[in-house]
Design an enzyme around this catalytic site. Structure first.
Site, short mmCIF file in Angstrom:
data_model
loop_
_atom_site.label_atom_id
_atom_site.label_comp_id
_atom_site.label_asym_id
_atom_site.label_seq_id
_atom_site.Cartn_x
_atom_site.Cartn_y
_atom_site.Cartn_z
N SER A 137 0.83 -1.21 0.19
CA SER A 137 -0.02 -0.16 0.06
C SER A 137 1.01 1.20 -0.05
O SER A 137 1.57 1.51 0.95
CB SER A 137 -0.94 0.13 1.16
OG SER A 137 -1.32 1.29 1.53
N HIS A 166 -1.17 -1.44 -4.45
CA HIS A 166 -2.53 -1.14 -3.61
C HIS A 166 -2.45 0.59 -3.31
O HIS A 166 -1.40 1.05 -2.93
CB HIS A 166 -2.65 -1.70 -2.34
CG HIS A 166 -3.74 -1.69 -1.63
ND1 HIS A 166 -5.02 -2.48 -2.01
CD2 HIS A 166 -4.19 -0.85 -0.49
CE1 HIS A 166 -5.87 -1.86 -1.22
NE2 HIS A 166 -5.42 -1.17 -0.44
N ASP A 170 -4.72 3.62 -1.92
CA ASP A 170 -5.66 3.68 -0.99
C ASP A 170 -6.52 5.31 -1.13
O ASP A 170 -5.62 6.27 -1.13
CB ASP A 170 -5.15 3.91 0.47
CG ASP A 170 -5.03 2.27 0.87
OD1 ASP A 170 -5.94 1.55 0.75
OD2 ASP A 170 -3.87 2.10 1.15
N MET A 198 -9.04 8.05 -0.11
CA MET A 198 -9.93 8.38 1.14
C MET A 198 -10.55 9.60 0.71
O MET A 198 -9.75 10.74 0.41
CB MET A 198 -8.96 8.34 2.27
CG MET A 198 -8.47 6.93 2.65
SD MET A 198 -7.65 7.10 4.52
CE MET A 198 -6.78 5.43 4.13
N HIS A 234 -8.28 1.07 -3.97
CA HIS A 234 -9.33 0.73 -2.86
C HIS A 234 -9.95 2.19 -2.79
O HIS A 234 -9.32 2.97 -2.05
CB HIS A 234 -8.53 0.16 -1.75
CG HIS A 234 -9.30 0.02 -0.80
ND1 HIS A 234 -8.52 -0.27 0.46
CD2 HIS A 234 -10.41 0.05 -0.22
CE1 HIS A 234 -9.49 -0.31 1.59
NE2 HIS A 234 -10.62 -0.24 1.17
N MET A 249 -12.20 4.04 -0.68
CA MET A 249 -12.96 4.41 0.71
C MET A 249 -13.45 5.81 0.64
O MET A 249 -13.15 6.63 1.46
CB MET A 249 -11.82 4.30 1.93
CG MET A 249 -11.23 2.95 2.15
SD MET A 249 -9.67 2.89 2.91
CE MET A 249 -8.67 3.23 1.88
N MET A 260 -11.39 -6.17 5.37
CA MET A 260 -10.54 -5.11 6.19
C MET A 260 -10.29 -5.96 7.38
O MET A 260 -11.24 -6.17 8.06
CB MET A 260 -11.39 -3.87 6.36
CG MET A 260 -11.70 -3.08 4.97
SD MET A 260 -10.22 -2.48 4.37
CE MET A 260 -9.23 -1.76 5.54
N GLY A 298 -9.07 3.59 7.10
CA GLY A 298 -8.82 5.29 7.31
C GLY A 298 -7.51 5.64 7.62
O GLY A 298 -7.09 6.71 7.17
N PHE A 299 -6.76 4.66 8.10
CA PHE A 299 -5.48 4.83 8.51
C PHE A 299 -4.31 3.75 8.50
O PHE A 299 -4.97 2.68 8.44
CB PHE A 299 -5.36 5.43 10.00
CG PHE A 299 -6.33 6.59 10.30
CD1 PHE A 299 -5.72 7.68 9.91
CD2 PHE A 299 -7.50 6.55 10.77
CE1 PHE A 299 -6.59 8.88 10.16
CE2 PHE A 299 -8.27 7.59 10.73
CZ PHE A 299 -7.91 8.81 10.65
N GLY A 300 -3.27 3.99 8.37
CA GLY A 300 -2.20 2.87 8.05
C GLY A 300 -1.76 2.71 9.37
O GLY A 300 -2.04 3.45 10.54
N ASP A 343 -6.53 -6.62 4.20
CA ASP A 343 -5.78 -5.49 4.15
C ASP A 343 -5.77 -4.75 5.65
O ASP A 343 -7.11 -4.51 6.14
CB ASP A 343 -6.84 -4.24 3.20
CG ASP A 343 -6.09 -3.03 3.41
OD1 ASP A 343 -5.14 -2.73 3.72
OD2 ASP A 343 -6.65 -2.16 2.37
N GLY A 344 -4.70 -4.28 6.33
CA GLY A 344 -4.71 -3.79 7.50
C GLY A 344 -4.20 -4.55 8.59
O GLY A 344 -4.41 -5.62 8.93
N GLY A 345 -2.78 -4.02 9.17
CA GLY A 345 -2.18 -4.71 10.08
C GLY A 345 -1.45 -5.84 9.68
O GLY A 345 -0.92 -6.71 10.47
N GLY A 348 1.16 -1.96 4.22
CA GLY A 348 1.63 -0.65 3.67
C GLY A 348 2.96 -0.28 4.73
O GLY A 348 3.96 -0.48 4.37
C1 DX5 Z 1 -6.41 1.44 5.84
C2 DX5 Z 1 -5.81 1.24 4.25
C3 DX5 Z 1 -4.80 0.27 4.22
C4 DX5 Z 1 -3.65 0.73 4.75
C5 DX5 Z 1 -2.77 -0.61 5.27
O1 DX5 Z 1 -7.68 2.05 5.55
O2 DX5 Z 1 -6.88 0.74 3.45
O3 DX5 Z 1 -4.64 -0.35 2.90
O4 DX5 Z 1 -2.71 1.30 4.13
O5 DX5 Z 1 -1.54 -0.05 6.02
P1 DX5 Z 1 -0.93 -1.01 7.16
O6 DX5 Z 1 -0.40 -2.32 6.30
O7 DX5 Z 1 0.22 -0.03 7.53
O8 DX5 Z 1 -1.85 -1.29 7.99
ZN ZN Z 2 -6.56 -0.21 1.50
#
Ligand code: DX5
Ligand code: ZN
Length: 262
Positions: A45, A70, A72, A74, A103, A105, A174, A179-181, A212-214, A234
């Site tokens: 990401s 990927h 993102d 927003m 993606h 959002m 998800m 919303g956040f990395g 996606d996420g964490g 990401g």
């Molecule tokens: C969150 C995004 C993710 C994010 C993942 O809303 O959709 O794609 O960038 O970031 P990491 O891998 O750091 O959790």
């Molecule tokens: Zn994403």
């Protein structure tokens, strides 16, 4: 630049050359390849990348085995954050031959899907929670020759997708609230990846499963064992150190875990 544009058809028949570092790779996300249980792809990401050096960062991650980028998007409404739009996709399109996985959002995605497709998106996913007319929106993505994905938030059950399983190319689970990395992985989402894999096997659908996420070295094995095949990461790729080394390590861990799948 012109050459890249010229050979790119942005549809399922687009065939990328096999990078030497990948023993197996999906070409243009051919849905007939989706029954291969060990096809694992890493989708870094760019949200966590250094935007002043985006092309270089994507190149490093690609050298480490990433096969999808990927992106993102927003809007500050559907999620409480703002990121980027079609101009960045257009620039990225000139910087990489990998599929761009956008993606969205955002609210009212129908308004922007044509613009993202024109900018060079290959895959576009929309949130189930943001779409009042999900079938229409997914078909709009397909009309623009992109692969269509649907995304579910941690609190949204897999069952909300029952009526679109036959038309989606991929389902994105998800594993954090969007919303956040760099957020913490939510283990309670694992059962949804498993359920998606079970439903696909039982009913013969061809969607792929993305997470996606964490996702990082501490979580990658469990999501792969649960059924995830396209791994968005990401912070774990671009956060610190070298994106090539990070991508290689994640893919290696993911592939080892895929061998342990039952
Ligand atoms: C969150 C995004 C993710 C994010 C993942 O809303 O959709 O794609 O960038 O970031 P990491 O891998 O750091 O959790
Ligand atoms: Zn994403």
């Amino acid at each position: 630049m012109l050459l890249l544009k010229g050979i790119r058809t942005k549809n399922r028949s687009f065939v990328r050359p096999l990078p030497p570092h990948r023993a197996r790779i999906s070409t243009a996300f051919d849905p007939s390849a989706t029954l291969d249980p060990v096809l694992i792809e890493l989708a870094p990401s760019i949200l966590a990348a250094d935007f002043a050096h985006l092309g270089d960062q994507v190149e490093r991650a690609t050298a480490g085995g990433a096969s999808v980028i990927h992106v993102d998007v927003m809007d500050g409404h559907f999620v409480p954050n703002l990121t980027l739009g079609p101009p960045v996709v257009k620039s990225l399109r000139q910087a990489t031959r990998l599929p761009l996985d956008c993606h969205l959002m955002i609210e009212n995605p129908d308004l922007y899907i044509p613009e993202f497709a024109d900018a060079g998106a290959d895959w576009i996913s929309v949130h189930q929670e943001a779409c009042r007319h999900l079938n229409r929106t997914l078909n709009l993505i397909k009309q623009h020759e992109c692969l269509a994905g649907v995304v579910i938030n941690p609190a949204t059950p897999v069952e909300t997708l029952t009526e679109v399983f036959d038309i989606v190319d991929y389902v994105l689970v998800m594993s954090v609230n969007p919303g956040f990395g760099a957020q913490r992985f939510i283990p309670a989402t694992l059962h949804k990846m498993k359920k998606l894999a079970e439903i696909r096997a039982a009913r013969g659908y061809s969607y792929r499963i993305e997470v996606d996420g964490g996702i990082g070295m501490d979580t990658v094995a469990e999501v792969v064992r649960a059924g995830a095949e396209i791994l968005v990461a990401g912070n774990a790729v671009f956060g610190k150190g070298d994106a090539k080394v990070n991508a290689q390590a994640l893919l290696e861990a993911a592939r080892s875990a895929s061998l342990l799948r039952v």
